[in-house]
Design an enzyme around this catalytic site. Structure first.
Site, PDB file in Angstrom:
ATOM      1  N   SER A  40      95.142  40.107 -11.022  1.00  0.00           N
ATOM      2  CA  SER A  40      93.900  39.334 -11.050  1.00  0.00           C
ATOM      3  C   SER A  40      93.412  39.009  -9.642  1.00  0.00           C
ATOM      4  O   SER A  40      92.219  38.879  -9.401  1.00  0.00           O
ATOM      5  CB  SER A  40      94.102  38.017 -11.806  1.00  0.00           C
ATOM      6  N   GLU A  61     103.090  26.861  -9.450  1.00  0.00           N
ATOM      7  CA  GLU A  61     102.141  26.707  -8.347  1.00  0.00           C
ATOM      8  C   GLU A  61     102.540  25.600  -7.373  1.00  0.00           C
ATOM      9  O   GLU A  61     102.303  25.715  -6.167  1.00  0.00           O
ATOM     10  CB  GLU A  61     100.736  26.436  -8.893  1.00  0.00           C
ATOM     11  N   PHE A  86      94.355  26.452 -10.813  1.00  0.00           N
ATOM     12  CA  PHE A  86      95.770  26.219 -10.528  1.00  0.00           C
ATOM     13  C   PHE A  86      96.016  26.096  -9.018  1.00  0.00           C
ATOM     14  O   PHE A  86      97.084  25.661  -8.594  1.00  0.00           O
ATOM     15  CB  PHE A  86      96.626  27.343 -11.114  1.00  0.00           C
ATOM     16  N   HIS A 112      88.661  33.518  -9.667  1.00  0.00           N
ATOM     17  CA  HIS A 112      88.213  33.054 -10.979  1.00  0.00           C
ATOM     18  C   HIS A 112      87.659  31.638 -10.932  1.00  0.00           C
ATOM     19  O   HIS A 112      87.853  30.839 -11.846  1.00  0.00           O
ATOM     20  CB  HIS A 112      89.350  33.161 -12.001  1.00  0.00           C
ATOM     21  N   ASP A 120      87.748  32.948 -21.104  1.00  0.00           N
ATOM     22  CA  ASP A 120      88.938  32.082 -21.171  1.00  0.00           C
ATOM     23  C   ASP A 120      88.562  30.611 -21.364  1.00  0.00           C
ATOM     24  O   ASP A 120      89.376  29.813 -21.829  1.00  0.00           O
ATOM     25  CB  ASP A 120      89.799  32.230 -19.919  1.00  0.00           C
ATOM     26  N   ARG A 170      85.510  36.383 -10.277  1.00  0.00           N
ATOM     27  CA  ARG A 170      85.924  37.504 -11.105  1.00  0.00           C
ATOM     28  C   ARG A 170      84.823  38.527 -11.376  1.00  0.00           C
ATOM     29  O   ARG A 170      85.126  39.734 -11.444  1.00  0.00           O
ATOM     30  CB  ARG A 170      86.431  36.937 -12.425  1.00  0.00           C
TER      31      ARG A 170
END
Lengths: 317, 281
Positions: A40, A61, A86, A112, A120, A170
């Site tokens: 990703s 994380e 995150f 993202h 999502d 993204r």
């Protein structure tokens, strides 16, 4: 009016991946860390070429931020990779204490970001990260607009000593900045010259601002579009100079208007040059599932919304 | 190399520093500081291979990270008396414009401190990062860290503990101060943690126990044992059983002195129990 076109669309995260790969070849101190999202984040090329300088942390994380802080001790330049949600909200205290307050040279790279993460939904679509990061003393906050600029920004932040938050996304978006444009942290880029309204945009909204300026131009309105890729430190001078000509401003960002670019611009204007301002951004809300295009339309983060706000702010002059 | 008596004398002096610092500003954390005094004195003056002076990168020398930053009084005293900054500066503890902040920080440029700590549970991750870089740099020295037992209730520790074993970070010695106390009471009353030894072992660490964590000889022996187990593919944990408030009778065996300063009379009693050895600051 200067117009912009494009021949190719790409995701800004791929710009990050390309920039990181180049750093892998040119800067032996650069190390990369990821919390189980390497495809990703487009980190594959760096990992393939520099396996000994890549650290897979797993889905942890908080540990990743701490390890990154520790890796600066001994001279490395860690680049951490995960989703923006995150990379900020989940680990705010780790960033605050172990990185920002400890003056550690960590580059927090976040993909993202915003609504364009898409299907999502809100658990992953952070719209508060710019605010969280810009409030941390000493943190540089960058949100580039296309593949080329994201690549250049990735390379540039390795040369900056201190913590940086680099935000990208993204979806595939038009590539319209020059491939070899040097990235200068904190230096706004004027894309079009105008006299009636200033549009200051960051990230994915920069292209939308350019599209809006074409529509406005057809209506006889001259819009000055400024690409604010660096939200902190903000280029106060460029903003003041532009509104001195135009007398009004629209700010545009894929972020909550509470705590984002628009509020930073408002602070500059309120203290140095009070000017009518309108805000494009989400307004105190979470996102939801949908395609990126549907979401940007639903929440008014597109060129037509920018046109509306520009017409409204001009009337307030 | 100092002998045991010299380390004992230093320990007594550090105890005086701790209660004088905390008393002066009527704030700070004497209990945990006193419990770890012998350990930090031994670590900085006997166990660690340190270079003269201080540079942040610490290449070619052992490093130490204090994760439970509230025991800053003992950390500052040990650092000052190891030569990192003038001992007179201990008199500025917690005062405005001081480099000796309530909790340790790099922000004011105090030599000897490599990361801020205070918000608990973060130090092991930072120590692991430094240890990974030592491996990358071909640097054979060791990274030490210290954590509170109550601090292990923070989840980030277990991310770090899992990572360290999985990635074979075998150049780290993480010590846990097992004093069995935390702010709201004993660890068993607040949140029983079961076998900490069993947990570290289940995560793949080598565990060395020091039953007498306030005994210099026991610490030296235990840490030599721990050091001998580095470089064998597993991270090393030292479980250091200590008495909170050690060396000042009315502060021992209770959590009450976790974050409370002694009054004038209590200070006098504490100082009388620890006669000046190397000179007060």
């Amino acid at each position: 009016m200067k117009t912009y076109t494009y021949t190719e669309k790409k995701d800004t995260r791929s710009g990050f991946g390309a920039g990181l790969a180049e750093l892998g070849r040119t800067n032996p101190d650069v190390v990369a860390l990821c919390a189980d999202l390497t495809p990703s984040l487009k980190m594959g090329e760096f990992i393939k070429e520099n396996p000994e300088r890549f650290f897979q942390i797993g889905i942890a994380e908080a540990n990743m931020m701490g390890i990154a802080a520790g890796m600066t001790i001994g001279g490395k330049i860690p680049f951490t990779g995960t989703f923006a949600n995150f990379a900020t909200g989940r680990v705010y205290d780790q960033i605050r204490q172990s990185i920002a307050y400890s003056d550690k040279n960590v580059k927090i790279c976040a993909s993202h970001a915003g609504l364009t993460l898409g299907e999502d939904g809100a658990t992953h679509q952070i719209l508060e990260d710019i605010g969280l990061m810009k409030m941390l003393p000493g943190m540089v906050v960058i949100n580039p607009c296309d593949f080329n600029q994201t690549k250049a920004a990735t390379i540039a932040i390795a040369e900056h000593k201190g913590p940086v938050y680099l935000r990208f996304g993204r979806p595939s978006v038009p590539i319209f900045t020059p491939a070899n444009q040097k990235f200068e942290i904190g230096k706004a880029i004027q894309l079009t010259e105008g006299t009636d309204v200033t549009i200051v945009a960051t990230g994915h909204l920069v292209w939308e601002a350019l599209e809006a300026s074409k529509v406005l131009n057809e209506q006889g309105i001259s819009a000055e579009v400024i690409n604010i890729h660096t939200i902190k430190p903000l280029d106060d001078k460029a903003i003041i100079e532009s509104v001195s000509k135009t007398g009004c401003i629209v700010t545009a960002e894929e972020h909550n208007i509470l705590g984002g670019l628009g509020e930073s611009v408002a602070r500059v204007l309120a203290t140095q040059k009070p000017t009518p301002q309108e805000f494009i951004g989400t307004n105190d809300t979470f996102g939801e599932s949908g395609t990126p295009a549907q979401l940007m339309d639903k929440y008014g983060l597109n060129s037509s919304s920018i046109v509306e706000k520009a017409l409204a702010v001009i009337k307030r002059k | 190399m100092p002998n045991t008596q010299q380390l004992e004398d230093l320990t007594t002096q550090v105890r005086r520093d701790i209660i004088r610092m905390v008393h002066k500003v009527n704030s700070g954390h004497p209990g945990g500081s006193l419990g770890c005094t012998e350990f930090l004195v031994a670590l900085y003056n006997e166990i660690m291979d340190r270079k003269e002076g201080f540079d942040m990168d610490g290449i070619g020398e052992d490093l130490f990270f204090l994760s439970n930053g509230h025991i800053s009084p003992v950390f500052y005293s040990v650092l000052a008396r190891a030569g990192y900054f003038p001992v007179e500066e201990l008199s500025t503890f917690r005062l405005i414009d001081s480099r000796l902040q309530g909790h340790p920080t790099t922000h004011e440029g105090l030599p000897g401190v490599r990361v801020a700590s205070g918000s608990l549970g973060q130090g092991m991750s930072v120590a692991l990062g430094a240890a990974e870089v030592k491996k990358m740099n071909g640097d054979k020295s060791i990274v030490y860290s210290l954590h509170g037992d109550g601090e292990l209730q923070e989840g980030q520790n277990w991310e770090a503990i899992m990572y360290a074993a999985a990635k074979k970070v075998d150049n780290i010695i993480a010590a846990v101060d097992l004093n069995g106390q935390q702010i709201d009471g004993s660890t068993d009353d607040v949140l029983p943690m079961g076998s900490i030894k069993g947990k570290f072992e289940a995560f793949g660490w080598t565990v060395v126990e020091i039953e007498e964590g306030n005994n210099i000889d026991a610490i030296l022996k235990g840490m030599a044992n721990a050091k001998s187990k580095t470089g064998q593919g597993k991270p090393v944990c030292v479980l250091l059983k200590t008495v909170m408030g050690n060396g000042i009778d009315f502060m021992m065996h209770t959590h009450e002195w976790h974050g409370k300063a002694p009054n004038d009379d209590q200070l006098a009693i504490g100082l009388a129990q620890n006669p000046e050895t190397l000179g007060d600051y």
